[in-house]
Design an enzyme around this catalytic site. Structure first.
Site, mmCIF file in Angstrom:
data_model
loop_
_atom_site.group_PDB
_atom_site.id
_atom_site.type_symbol
_atom_site.label_atom_id
_atom_site.label_comp_id
_atom_site.label_asym_id
_atom_site.label_seq_id
_atom_site.Cartn_x
_atom_site.Cartn_y
_atom_site.Cartn_z
ATOM 1 N N ASN A 10 0.037 4.261 -0.753
ATOM 2 C CA ASN A 10 -0.708 5.489 -0.464
ATOM 3 C C ASN A 10 -0.417 6.566 -1.512
ATOM 4 O OD1 ASN A 10 -2.521 5.345 1.845
ATOM 5 N ND2 ASN A 10 -0.704 4.814 3.044
ATOM 6 N N ASP A 53 0.890 -1.159 0.000
ATOM 7 C CA ASP A 53 0.000 0.000 0.000
ATOM 8 C C ASP A 53 0.929 1.209 0.000
ATOM 9 O OD1 ASP A 53 -1.668 2.102 0.489
ATOM 10 O OD2 ASP A 53 -2.581 1.284 2.299
#
Length: 590
Positions: free
Chosen positions: A479, A477
């Site tokens: 982001n 992840d």
């Protein structure tokens, strides 16, 4: 518990032993003398049941001579005889008022499996071998040294029809894959409401002999029981243990977002291909807050945010992908230890965990045991690497020119998990699997650029210096949406010092650096419309980056349809355990 052990020790018998040196064959069935002897511990333990029915548990120094241990056993046996004599009026009358005859110590000897008497000078650690025979008076015991034993057996607190029930099994001198499992369910009350029971407890009906059991809808409202017998793979089995579920099987949620995806992943990939999953599974530490329930996920039914419920969905989802590699983010330590590691182990996957030091969650990487073996691990925390890793010194010196940003980076607890795996069928094939979860703040583009620079520098050392030319798979992840500086840096190999993300949080945190890395990485699953879908945001934040010079994409498993994702408004929901969506693709070696 001690009475139950005593009873079990008396019930379980061994196989015929060898012929004693001085006589005929031993009886076909003997009592058991269970010895636990571990080199790292100073004492060994010995458990057996005396002829009078009393159980004995002795602790003796491993370096002590066998003779001293046998003398102590004789003393214990004499005491047992004396107690039995006092209870028997007739015996007391025959032996006289003193009862001395009842207290005479029996002869105690230990024989090897070949029938040779073992010298009393031998240390305990060497004397008490598996298959030896302990003789106390006329009673003989077969010695079982370090037999398989269960140390923990647990069932999940939440059981859903149609979802796999994976027990947590911890054992000593045994392995779960060699244990024997028997699943039972309660019988429903007979017509008229009278339970079909024997004695005071319920009647149990045997359902399965598999390690993992998936209850059907017919079992809703009934409790489950599991009996597990520990085994070591060498045809040795220990004492069985049972555990009952704390509650009954409950109805499942019906169709889930991942059901249609499982149609593409029914089988494990063939030789030369690798199926990989990357998934932020939403840590319980973030899901179970008032802010989460009222602000982040107000549309989600409260029970669907409970960790026990979500774990049911996660285990079914992950096991159904038949993956060779799984990289997870936001994994609670307790979830890894008590739930995911035992569950995925049952499906042939070995798990590795890296916790964030300031958090209760971290990263987990799982690999299929019959396809890969672990060579080395190279996990780091970004902040620690910047401060102490010589490889990062040059970059750290650049960062020192921007003290405000530097301090912010050092305060973050983000980590990088790196595992070097080797193919079990072709040792020449090795792969570097990296997993991370970058800083989350929408205005933290500059922090993420610094974190990914540290990550790629660390991976470069592994893939270029330690294991030259090894292919890289980088999951996580990040982001970062596809238009971000972080995505551009990873996929293009460089980032300009005037990129707008260097001032993502204003001029005060400006830091302009020219960065590059040597890899040729592409997003294996492309740029989906979103991998994170919550009430106030949806976007693509998760990626599986692969070395395009060494790996090809064979297939990308389609994401759930928009209709499936929004059936309950957003994620998570009663049919989806996380606010992210798993990325899945099949890769093949070039």
């Amino acid at each position: 518990m001690w009475r139950r052990l005593c009873s079990a020790l008396r019930r379980l018998r061994g196989s015929p032993a060898a012929v004693f040196a001085g006589g005929g064959r031993l009886p076909a069935a003997m009592e058991r003398a269970v010895v636990r002897c571990v080199p790292s511990e100073p004492k060994l333990s010995l458990r057996f049941v005396l002829p009078d029915g009393s159980a004995r548990h002795m602790q003796r120094d491993q370096a002590e001579s066998l003779g001293r241990a046998l003398s102590r056993i004789a003393t214990n046996a004499a005491k047992g005889r004396a107690k039995t004599g006092k209870k028997n009026k007739k015996a007391r009358a025959e032996d006289g008022p003193s009862g001395e005859a009842a207290a005479v110590a029996p002869a105690v000897r230990l024989f090897s499996r070949d029938g040779e008497e073992i010298a009393e000078e031998m240390p305990n650690s060497a004397a008490w071998q598996d298959g030896a025979v302990l003789q106390i008076g006329e009673v003989q015991y077969r010695v079982e040294r370090n037999p398989p034993a269960l140390t923990e057996l647990q069932l999940p607190r939440s059981l859903l029809a149609g979802f796999p029930v994976c027990p947590k099994v911890s054992a000593e001198f045994a392995a779960p894959q060699y244990c024997l499992f028997r699943w039972y369910c309660e019988q429903r009350p007979a017509a008229g409401g009278v339970a079909a029971a024997s004695g005071d407890g319920p009647t149990w009906l045997e359902m399965s002999a598999e390690r993992v059991f998936t209850p059907s809808n017919a079992l809703v409202g009934l409790r489950l029981k599991l009996q597990c017998t520990p085994g070591d793979g060498a045809q040795r089995y220990g004492l069985p243990r049972e555990v009952e579920s704390s509650g009954p099987v409950e109805a499942g949620p019906g169709a889930c977002t991942f059901d249609s995806r499982h149609l593409y992943t029914k089988k494990v990939c063939g030789e030369g291909s690798v199926r990989i999953v990357s998934y932020n599974i939403l840590a319980d530490t973030y899901a179970q807050t008032e802010f989460s329930r009222t602000v982040l996920y107000p549309y989600c039914a409260p029970y669907a945010l409970e960790i026990d419920y979500r774990q049911n969905l996660l285990k079914k989802e992950l096991s159904g992908y038949s993956a060779d590699l799984i990289c997870l983010q936001e994994v609670d330590k307790s979830v890894f230890v008590d739930s995911l590691a035992p569950a995925l182990d049952a499906f042939g996957l070995e798990g590795l965990f890296k916790i964030k030091e300031k958090q209760h969650e971290g990263l987990a990487t799982f690999y299929r045991r019959d396809k890969f073996s672990l060579l080395t691990q190279h996990d780091i925390a970004f902040s620690e690497a910047l401060l102490s890793d010589p490889l990062q010194k040059e970059f750290c010196d650049k960062l020192a020119k921007y003290p405000v940003v530097q301090e912010k980076v050092l305060q973050r607890s983000s980590v990088l998990q790196v595992s070097v795996l080797q193919s079990t069928t072709d040792p020449s094939r090795k792969i570097c699997v990296a997993n991370t979860h970058l800083y989350w703040h929408p205005k933290g583009g500059n922090i993420r650029l610094i974190q990914i620079a540290v990550a790629l520098s660390h991976i470069r050392h592994i893939a270029c210096d330690l294991y030259p030319s090894i292919p890289v798979i980088f999951c996580g992840d990040f982001n970062s949406i596809p238009s971000s500086g972080t995505y551009s840096f990873i996929s293009s190999g460089g980032i300009a010092e005037d990129h707008e993300d260097w001032v993502s949080n204003g001029e005060e945190e400006r830091c302009n650096m020219l960065l590059s890395h040597p890899f040729k990485l592409i997003s294996a699953c492309g740029e989906p419309a979103y991998t994170n879908y919550v009430g106030g945001f949806h976007g693509c934040l998760d990626y599986i980056f692969i070395d395009k010079n060494a790996l090809d994409v064979e297939q990308v498993i389609p994401l759930p349809s928009h209709e499936e994702v929004t059936t309950h408004q957003a994620l998570p929901s009663v049919s989806h355990p996380s606010d992210h969506i798993a990325l899945i693709c099949d890769l093949k070696w070039k």
